[in-house]
Design a protein around this motif. Structure first.
Motif, PDB file in Angstrom:
ATOM      1  N   ARG A   1      10.361  -9.944  10.499  1.00  0.00           N
ATOM      2  CA  ARG A   1      10.958  -9.123   9.651  1.00  0.00           C
ATOM      3  C   ARG A   1      12.160  -8.293  10.398  1.00  0.00           C
ATOM      4  O   ARG A   1      12.904  -7.732   9.740  1.00  0.00           O
ATOM      5  CB  ARG A   1      10.110  -7.843   9.176  1.00  0.00           C
ATOM      6  CG  ARG A   1      10.462  -6.671   8.323  1.00  0.00           C
ATOM      7  CD  ARG A   1      11.117  -7.107   6.929  1.00  0.00           C
ATOM      8  NE  ARG A   1      10.477  -8.010   6.211  1.00  0.00           N
ATOM      9  CZ  ARG A   1       9.326  -7.676   5.109  1.00  0.00           C
ATOM     10  NH1 ARG A   1       9.317  -6.416   4.971  1.00  0.00           N
ATOM     11  NH2 ARG A   1       8.711  -8.600   4.371  1.00  0.00           N
TER      12      ARG A   1
ATOM     13  N   HIS B   1       0.281  -4.767  -4.772  1.00  0.00           N
ATOM     14  CA  HIS B   1       1.574  -4.722  -4.318  1.00  0.00           C
ATOM     15  C   HIS B   1       2.224  -3.426  -5.093  1.00  0.00           C
ATOM     16  O   HIS B   1       1.976  -3.409  -6.264  1.00  0.00           O
ATOM     17  CB  HIS B   1       2.278  -5.727  -4.408  1.00  0.00           C
ATOM     18  CG  HIS B   1       3.560  -6.060  -3.586  1.00  0.00           C
ATOM     19  ND1 HIS B   1       4.708  -5.424  -3.935  1.00  0.00           N
ATOM     20  CD2 HIS B   1       3.756  -6.561  -2.453  1.00  0.00           C
ATOM     21  CE1 HIS B   1       5.556  -5.628  -2.854  1.00  0.00           C
ATOM     22  NE2 HIS B   1       5.083  -6.224  -2.114  1.00  0.00           N
TER      23      HIS B   1
ATOM     24  N   HIS C   1      12.352  -8.077   2.274  1.00  0.00           N
ATOM     25  CA  HIS C   1      11.858  -7.549   0.843  1.00  0.00           C
ATOM     26  C   HIS C   1      11.870  -6.482   0.379  1.00  0.00           C
ATOM     27  O   HIS C   1      11.322  -5.416   0.210  1.00  0.00           O
ATOM     28  CB  HIS C   1      10.137  -7.796   1.359  1.00  0.00           C
ATOM     29  CG  HIS C   1       9.285  -8.200   0.062  1.00  0.00           C
ATOM     30  ND1 HIS C   1       8.617  -7.316  -0.591  1.00  0.00           N
ATOM     31  CD2 HIS C   1       9.252  -9.581  -0.577  1.00  0.00           C
ATOM     32  CE1 HIS C   1       7.860  -8.052  -1.667  1.00  0.00           C
ATOM     33  NE2 HIS C   1       8.477  -9.241  -1.620  1.00  0.00           N
TER      34      HIS C   1
ATOM     35  N   ARG D   1       5.419 -15.332  -2.425  1.00  0.00           N
ATOM     36  CA  ARG D   1       5.266 -15.889  -1.148  1.00  0.00           C
ATOM     37  C   ARG D   1       4.035 -16.401  -0.851  1.00  0.00           C
ATOM     38  O   ARG D   1       3.645 -17.525   0.127  1.00  0.00           O
ATOM     39  CB  ARG D   1       5.646 -15.003  -0.001  1.00  0.00           C
ATOM     40  CG  ARG D   1       6.970 -14.257  -0.443  1.00  0.00           C
ATOM     41  CD  ARG D   1       7.007 -12.794   0.375  1.00  0.00           C
ATOM     42  NE  ARG D   1       6.358 -11.776  -0.131  1.00  0.00           N
ATOM     43  CZ  ARG D   1       6.369 -10.786   0.457  1.00  0.00           C
ATOM     44  NH1 ARG D   1       6.967 -10.323   1.612  1.00  0.00           N
ATOM     45  NH2 ARG D   1       5.653  -9.627  -0.211  1.00  0.00           N
TER      46      ARG D   1
ATOM     47  N   ARG E   1     -10.459  -0.830  -1.359  1.00  0.00           N
ATOM     48  CA  ARG E   1      -9.317  -1.672  -1.679  1.00  0.00           C
ATOM     49  C   ARG E   1      -9.605  -3.215  -0.741  1.00  0.00           C
ATOM     50  O   ARG E   1     -10.126  -3.046   0.300  1.00  0.00           O
ATOM     51  CB  ARG E   1      -7.957  -1.316  -1.114  1.00  0.00           C
ATOM     52  CG  ARG E   1      -7.585  -0.384  -2.182  1.00  0.00           C
ATOM     53  CD  ARG E   1      -6.656   0.579  -1.487  1.00  0.00           C
ATOM     54  NE  ARG E   1      -6.231   1.797  -2.059  1.00  0.00           N
ATOM     55  CZ  ARG E   1      -5.065   1.851  -3.014  1.00  0.00           C
ATOM     56  NH1 ARG E   1      -4.317   0.913  -2.843  1.00  0.00           N
ATOM     57  NH2 ARG E   1      -5.058   3.110  -3.410  1.00  0.00           N
ATOM     58  N   ILE E   2      -9.405  -4.456  -1.525  1.00  0.00           N
ATOM     59  CA  ILE E   2      -9.659  -5.719  -1.089  1.00  0.00           C
ATOM     60  C   ILE E   2      -8.017  -6.048  -0.280  1.00  0.00           C
ATOM     61  O   ILE E   2      -7.274  -6.086  -1.197  1.00  0.00           O
ATOM     62  CB  ILE E   2      -9.902  -6.583  -1.947  1.00  0.00           C
ATOM     63  CG1 ILE E   2     -11.000  -6.244  -2.903  1.00  0.00           C
ATOM     64  CG2 ILE E   2     -10.051  -8.170  -1.425  1.00  0.00           C
ATOM     65  CD1 ILE E   2     -12.314  -5.747  -2.127  1.00  0.00           C
TER      66      ILE E   2
HETATM   67  C1  SDX Z   1       3.070  -5.666   1.907  1.00  0.00           C
HETATM   68  O1  SDX Z   1       6.554  -3.092  -0.335  1.00  0.00           O
HETATM   69  C2  SDX Z   1       6.653  -4.357   0.115  1.00  0.00           C
HETATM   70  O2  SDX Z   1       7.348  -5.123  -0.206  1.00  0.00           O
HETATM   71  C3  SDX Z   1       5.422  -4.781   1.129  1.00  0.00           C
HETATM   72  C4  SDX Z   1       5.402  -6.275   1.320  1.00  0.00           C
HETATM   73  C5  SDX Z   1       6.592  -6.530   2.380  1.00  0.00           C
HETATM   74  O3  SDX Z   1       7.023  -7.742   2.497  1.00  0.00           O
HETATM   75  O4  SDX Z   1       7.471  -5.818   3.089  1.00  0.00           O
HETATM   76  O5  SDX Z   1       5.313  -7.096   0.467  1.00  0.00           O
HETATM   77  C6  SDX Z   1       4.331  -6.370   2.507  1.00  0.00           C
HETATM   78  O6  SDX Z   1       2.688  -4.650   2.550  1.00  0.00           O
HETATM   79  C7  SDX Z   1       2.169  -6.289   1.272  1.00  0.00           C
HETATM   80  C8  SDX Z   1       0.901  -5.292   0.999  1.00  0.00           C
HETATM   81  C9  SDX Z   1       0.049  -5.569   1.779  1.00  0.00           C
HETATM   82  N1  SDX Z   1      -1.070  -4.553   1.985  1.00  0.00           N
HETATM   83  C10 SDX Z   1      -2.315  -4.857   1.323  1.00  0.00           C
HETATM   84  O7  SDX Z   1      -2.798  -6.006   0.899  1.00  0.00           O
HETATM   85  C11 SDX Z   1      -3.347  -3.825   1.385  1.00  0.00           C
HETATM   86  C12 SDX Z   1      -4.262  -3.717   0.065  1.00  0.00           C
HETATM   87  N2  SDX Z   1      -3.189  -3.146  -0.930  1.00  0.00           N
HETATM   88  C13 SDX Z   1      -3.179  -1.923  -1.536  1.00  0.00           C
HETATM   89  O8  SDX Z   1      -3.434  -0.870  -0.475  1.00  0.00           O
HETATM   90  C14 SDX Z   1      -2.254  -1.440  -2.637  1.00  0.00           C
HETATM   91  O9  SDX Z   1      -2.417  -2.352  -3.415  1.00  0.00           O
HETATM   92  C15 SDX Z   1      -0.904  -1.303  -2.124  1.00  0.00           C
HETATM   93  C16 SDX Z   1      -0.496  -0.028  -1.164  1.00  0.00           C
HETATM   94  C17 SDX Z   1      -0.138  -2.368  -1.411  1.00  0.00           C
HETATM   95  C18 SDX Z   1      -0.164  -1.071  -3.188  1.00  0.00           C
HETATM   96  O10 SDX Z   1      -0.866  -0.028  -3.906  1.00  0.00           O
HETATM   97  P1  SDX Z   1       0.081   0.853  -5.155  1.00  0.00           P
HETATM   98  O11 SDX Z   1       1.146   0.220  -5.883  1.00  0.00           O
HETATM   99  O12 SDX Z   1       0.334   2.128  -4.296  1.00  0.00           O
HETATM  100  O13 SDX Z   1      -1.369   1.243  -6.151  1.00  0.00           O
HETATM  101  P2  SDX Z   1      -2.100   2.335  -6.057  1.00  0.00           P
HETATM  102  O14 SDX Z   1      -2.220   2.559  -4.729  1.00  0.00           O
HETATM  103  O15 SDX Z   1      -1.395   3.483  -6.865  1.00  0.00           O
HETATM  104  O16 SDX Z   1      -3.307   1.497  -6.670  1.00  0.00           O
HETATM  105  C19 SDX Z   1      -3.473   1.760  -8.036  1.00  0.00           C
HETATM  106  C20 SDX Z   1      -5.000   1.285  -8.551  1.00  0.00           C
HETATM  107  C21 SDX Z   1      -5.844   2.021  -7.847  1.00  0.00           C
HETATM  108  O17 SDX Z   1      -7.067   2.058  -8.878  1.00  0.00           O
HETATM  109  P3  SDX Z   1      -7.322   3.369  -9.638  1.00  0.00           P
HETATM  110  O18 SDX Z   1      -7.368   4.644  -8.442  1.00  0.00           O
HETATM  111  O19 SDX Z   1      -6.003   3.730 -10.421  1.00  0.00           O
HETATM  112  O20 SDX Z   1      -8.652   3.206 -10.168  1.00  0.00           O
HETATM  113  O21 SDX Z   1      -5.080  -0.226  -8.111  1.00  0.00           O
HETATM  114  C22 SDX Z   1      -6.188   0.040  -7.359  1.00  0.00           C
HETATM  115  C23 SDX Z   1      -6.017   1.241  -6.757  1.00  0.00           C
HETATM  116  O22 SDX Z   1      -7.683   1.516  -6.354  1.00  0.00           O
HETATM  117  N3  SDX Z   1      -5.762  -1.054  -6.285  1.00  0.00           N
HETATM  118  C24 SDX Z   1      -6.468  -1.858  -5.785  1.00  0.00           C
HETATM  119  C25 SDX Z   1      -6.003  -2.640  -4.807  1.00  0.00           C
HETATM  120  N4  SDX Z   1      -4.641  -2.253  -4.569  1.00  0.00           N
HETATM  121  C26 SDX Z   1      -4.632  -1.395  -5.557  1.00  0.00           C
HETATM  122  N5  SDX Z   1      -8.048  -2.079  -5.748  1.00  0.00           N
HETATM  123  C27 SDX Z   1      -8.540  -2.981  -5.084  1.00  0.00           C
HETATM  124  N6  SDX Z   1      -8.172  -3.728  -4.149  1.00  0.00           N
HETATM  125  C28 SDX Z   1      -6.517  -3.521  -3.913  1.00  0.00           C
HETATM  126  N7  SDX Z   1      -6.120  -4.247  -3.030  1.00  0.00           N
END
Ligand code: SDX
Length: 381
Positions: free
Chosen positions: A342, A264, A190, A273, A258-259
């Motif tokens: 992976r 992403h 990825h 996917r 966060r949910i």
């Molecule tokens: C994988 O990089 C890859 O390719 C990874 C992956 C792979 O195949 O290797 O795809 C696998 O890691 C998938 C992601 C799995 N993780 C999760 O599901 C955990 C929950 N997701 C988040 O923690 C978050 O979305 C990230 C870390 C994945 C990405 O976050 P970003 O791009 O750094 O965005 P951010 O943290 O700067 O958030 C931006 C805004 C924030 O709100 P504000 O503070 O601006 O008001 O979006 C919000 C965040 O709070 N936000 C969410 C959220 N994810 C971001 N709000 C609620 N629920 C969420 N899941």
């Protein structure tokens, strides 16, 4: 997120920084598309096998029938692990499965004839062996921590089927084997995700493949990366009933929590996917007469739709947890399944890094004090 500090352009998290070219995978974030070596993930998930996709990833082209037969044989013949590795697993059996896995891979380095070699051919040979042995280490640990002896690999089963057999103690049916194979395909590679980047940084110093993969696995374990599937299933278990979904999410949003399984760092549309695992979860829930978890997660997905307007969409981890749960796999092993898939992706990226290497060494913007006077400890008060 770009900040200007003393005329230095700071790119926190290295977001949107392109540090190398690649031909392994292309993550097209705005439209939610994923391509492995030119092939769309939907075609590979629907028509390919994990072994064939691994061949594509590490060799750069789809195999002919005879190439695939040879490749599958080399993987099957490399699956068994030495008794010394089983002893290491026994000695750390109470650790988290991902910690046991990275320890097991470190131990493999002590016995691999090519460990110190960083040529393309040696890395490929080691990559096949490690790809074949990772499922065996994960499964052996799970059996040992439950007071059982590890099961030897079954050469009559494919990669996915043999993994489930060694892990759960019975040969899976065709549908289950196919679903696990599909899950492994969509988790294979990825782009420059955090753990593949960690593996590349290690490889860029000319550290060996075992070390690069250990770096990747240690990084993958984080809940913001590979650990999310476990968090999604914990959420579904906490919710307990589809009627509780709205109140549960409201409480989470209230606390700005966060949910898991949403959002992403690259995708601003649905993770391509996810659909394959959503369908797998639906079919498995139907087959097992356990619609509850699919109903709960479908309701969560529905309630989270408004977040899509902000580019926070469902990702690969949202549905994979329910598939593993329905297969009877404990939550703390969900991340290890991600690693099973992976690791060959790390191998492909380490090969690319080695073939055209440049030491990866970004800068930190120093904002601390300068010209401080050293005061002997006796005079510091
Ligand atoms: C994988 O990089 C890859 O390719 C990874 C992956 C792979 O195949 O290797 O795809 C696998 O890691 C998938 C992601 C799995 N993780 C999760 O599901 C955990 C929950 N997701 C988040 O923690 C978050 O979305 C990230 C870390 C994945 C990405 O976050 P970003 O791009 O750094 O965005 P951010 O943290 O700067 O958030 C931006 C805004 C924030 O709100 P504000 O503070 O601006 O008001 O979006 C919000 C965040 O709070 N936000 C969410 C959220 N994810 C971001 N709000 C609620 N629920 C969420 N899941």
């Amino acid at each position: 997120m770009t900040q200007q500090i003393d005329q230095v352009e700071l790119k926190r998290g290295l977001r949107d920084v392109y540090f190398e070219t690649t031909e392994s995978s292309n993550v097209i974030g705005d439209v939610g598309r994923l391509i492995y070596r030119g092939y769309d993930i939907h075609d590979l998930a629907e028509h390919s096998s994990f072994e064939e996709t691994v061949f594509l990833m590490v060799q750069g082209h789809l195999p002919t029938r005879s190439e695939l037969d040879l490749f599958e044989t080399s993987l099957r013949e490399a699956r068994a692990i030495r008794p010394e590795i089983v002893d290491v697993i026994r000695s750390v059996k109470d650790a988290h499965p991902m910690d046991v896995l990275r320890t097991g891979i470190s131990a493999l380095a002590a016995f691999d004839p090519d460990t110190e070699e960083v040529s393309h051919e040696a890395t490929l040979r080691k990559g096949i062996r490690i790809t074949a042995q990772v499922p065996t280490i994960v499964a052996a640990h799970h059996r040992i921590r439950n007071g059982l002896d590890p099961l030897p690999p079954d050469p009559s089963l494919d990669h996915a089927g043999n993994f489930l057999y060694m892990l759960l103690g019975e040969k899976p049916d065709e549908d289950t084997t196919r679903l696990m194979g599909k899950d492994l395909i969509v988790h294979l590679d990825h782009g420059s995700n955090a753990s593949s980047f960690a593996a590349r940084v290690a490889a860029s110093t000319l550290a060996d493949l075992h070390g690069a993969i250990v770096a990747g696995i240690a990084t993958l374990k984080g809940p913001l990366h590979g650990g999310a599937a476990e968090g999604v299933m914990k959420m579904a278990l906490e919710i307990g009933d589809v009627a509780n979904v709205e109140a549960y999410l409201d409480a989470k949003h209230e606390k700005h929590e966060r949910i898991m399984g949403f959002g992403h760092a690259v995708y601003r549309a649905e993770d391509p996917r996810a659909r394959h695992l959503r369908e797998g979860s639906r079919l498995l829930a139907e087959k097992q007469g356990q619609p509850k978890w699919f109903q709960i997660l479908s309701k969560v997905e529905e309630e989270m739709r408004p977040f899509a307007e902000r580019g926070i969409c469902v990702n690969v981890d949202f549905w994979s947890g329910s598939v593993y749960y329905l297969l009877g796999i404990p939550e703390d092993l969900f991340i290890s399944i991600f690693a099973v898939a992976r690791v060959p992706g790390y191998v492909a990226q380490v090969l690319e890094q080695q073939d055209n290497n440049m030491l990866i060494r970004p800068q930190l913007q120093y904002v601390g004090p300068t010209d401080m006077t050293y005061v002997p400890i006796g005079e510091r008060g």
